[in-house]
Design a protein around this motif. Structure first.
Motif, mmCIF file in Angstrom:
data_model
loop_
_atom_site.group_PDB
_atom_site.id
_atom_site.type_symbol
_atom_site.label_atom_id
_atom_site.label_comp_id
_atom_site.label_asym_id
_atom_site.label_seq_id
_atom_site.Cartn_x
_atom_site.Cartn_y
_atom_site.Cartn_z
ATOM 1 N N GLU A 233 0.385 -1.122 -0.212
ATOM 2 C CA GLU A 233 0.175 0.251 0.206
ATOM 3 C C GLU A 233 1.100 1.051 -0.138
ATOM 4 O O GLU A 233 1.991 1.213 0.941
ATOM 5 C CB GLU A 233 -1.097 0.049 1.282
ATOM 6 N N THR A 234 0.579 2.140 -0.827
ATOM 7 C CA THR A 234 0.916 3.268 -0.333
ATOM 8 C C THR A 234 0.983 3.772 0.776
ATOM 9 O O THR A 234 -0.093 4.356 1.525
ATOM 10 C CB THR A 234 0.475 4.421 -1.714
ATOM 11 N N GLN A 236 2.908 7.718 2.711
ATOM 12 C CA GLN A 236 4.451 8.955 2.944
ATOM 13 C C GLN A 236 4.760 8.880 4.286
ATOM 14 O O GLN A 236 4.249 8.507 5.868
ATOM 15 C CB GLN A 236 3.540 10.528 3.038
#
Length: 330
Positions: A233-234, A236
């Protein structure tokens, strides 16, 4: 009278003979002959049919050799035996061509003193991913039988490379014998189930964790595994803005199987001078690089004082350092 008796005797004998022939033929007709599986490994027993087919590789390949000694399996006098007085690594392989497409099983026998860093049987078909079966030696003449099952080993391009690899420590010893590769059946079109264990990762506050691009998937057999690519999953760096435990889910490419990554986010140590204690000396180092930010000339030196990983050494970092002076990290 004598002729009659002779005729009757002959008739009885003929009947018995015909009966025995009938029973013999019936038994033969009912007998099921099981074909012996073909072993496609040349000189898999190391008895010298064609030892040139084996490729010995590694900086310490001299640690392994085909020898006639007592550590061999029943029915032969040779095995591939290894020992070295210093740390060693070797890889022994054989490329096999002309195979019918299908699923295969690779097996071997191993024995030895144990203690190796790693030891494994391996196979890779042309165009496929390598599969392995680890083995652990447990003593002299305690033969193990590692195997890569037909669930895991599929040949689709007619060729396969098989072998074994050992990463050993000084004075490790052992032997490998009776390696076999046999065809079990046709290529299965139904997907094979797999199990992937959760991945555990440690990271820092406000830092993007380093997640692996491949994971080990076990296919219906805990002795064999395949390194498979995973798509995570992306996320940040700002998603990890608190100390604690996070979870990200990855999907094995080409399947519906998922794997969780358990991410433990920690705070950097404020012991900037690495003397084992956080005190005013570390505080002085932080003030020396106060307001230095990511991209600055001195950032390589200053970034260790950026305790919260926000890209600048500021009062937030000084506060975190003061907290560690009062309450050291565990």
């Amino acid at each position: 009278m004598h002729l009659k008796k002779a005729a009757l005797t002959g008739l009885c004998a003929a009947s018995l003979l015909l009966g025995s022939l009938h029973l013999s033929n019936a038994a033969w007709a009912d007998e099921v002959i099981t074909p012996v599986p073909v072993n496609y490994v040349v000189d898999g027993d190391f008895e010298g049919s064609d030892a040139s087919r084996w490729l010995f590789e590694g900086a310490q390949a001299s640690a392994i050799a085909i020898k006639a000694q007592d550590n061999h399996t029943v029915g032969g006098s040779h095995s591939a035996a290894y020992w070295s007085g210093s740390d060693f690594h070797f890889k022994v392989s054989q490329r096999i061509e002309g195979l019918a497409n299908g699923r295969y099983m690779l097996k071997a026998y191993t024995q030895g003193g144990g203690g190796e860093t790693s030891s494994r049987l391996f196979a890779v078909s042309d165009g496929g991913e390598p599969v392995h079966a680890n083995f652990i030696n447990t003593g002299y003449n305690n033969w193990q039988q590692p195997q890569i099952t037909h669930i895991n080993l599929t040949v689709t391009n007619g060729s396969c490379t098989i072998g074994f690899e050992v990463d050993g420590k000084a004075n490790n010893w052992g032997s490998i014998d009776d390696i076999s590769l046999v065809r079990i059946g046709d290529v299965e079109t139904a997907p094979v189930s797999m199990t992937v264990q959760p991945i555990h990762v440690t990271s820092w506050l406000n830092a993007l964790p380093a997640l692996p691009s491949v994971v080990s998937a076990v296919y219906n057999d805990d002795q064999s595994y395949l390194e498979v690519p995973v798509q995570w999953e992306t996320s940040q760096a700002s998603d990890y803005n608190h100390v604690g435990v996070y979870q990200r889910i990855g999907t094995i490419q080409g399947s519906d199987t998922t794997v969780p990554a358990i991410i433990t986010v920690n705070l950097k140590s404020a012991d900037l001078n690495a003397d084992g204690v956080v005190n005013v000396a570390d505080l002085a180092l932080a003030y020396y690089d106060f307001n230095v930010s990511r991209g600055s000339v001195n950032w390589e030196r200053a970034q260790k004082a950026d305790l919260n990983n926000d890209g600048i050494v500021d009062l937030n970092d000084v506060q975190l350092m003061a907290n560690q002076m009062i309450q050291p990290l565990p």
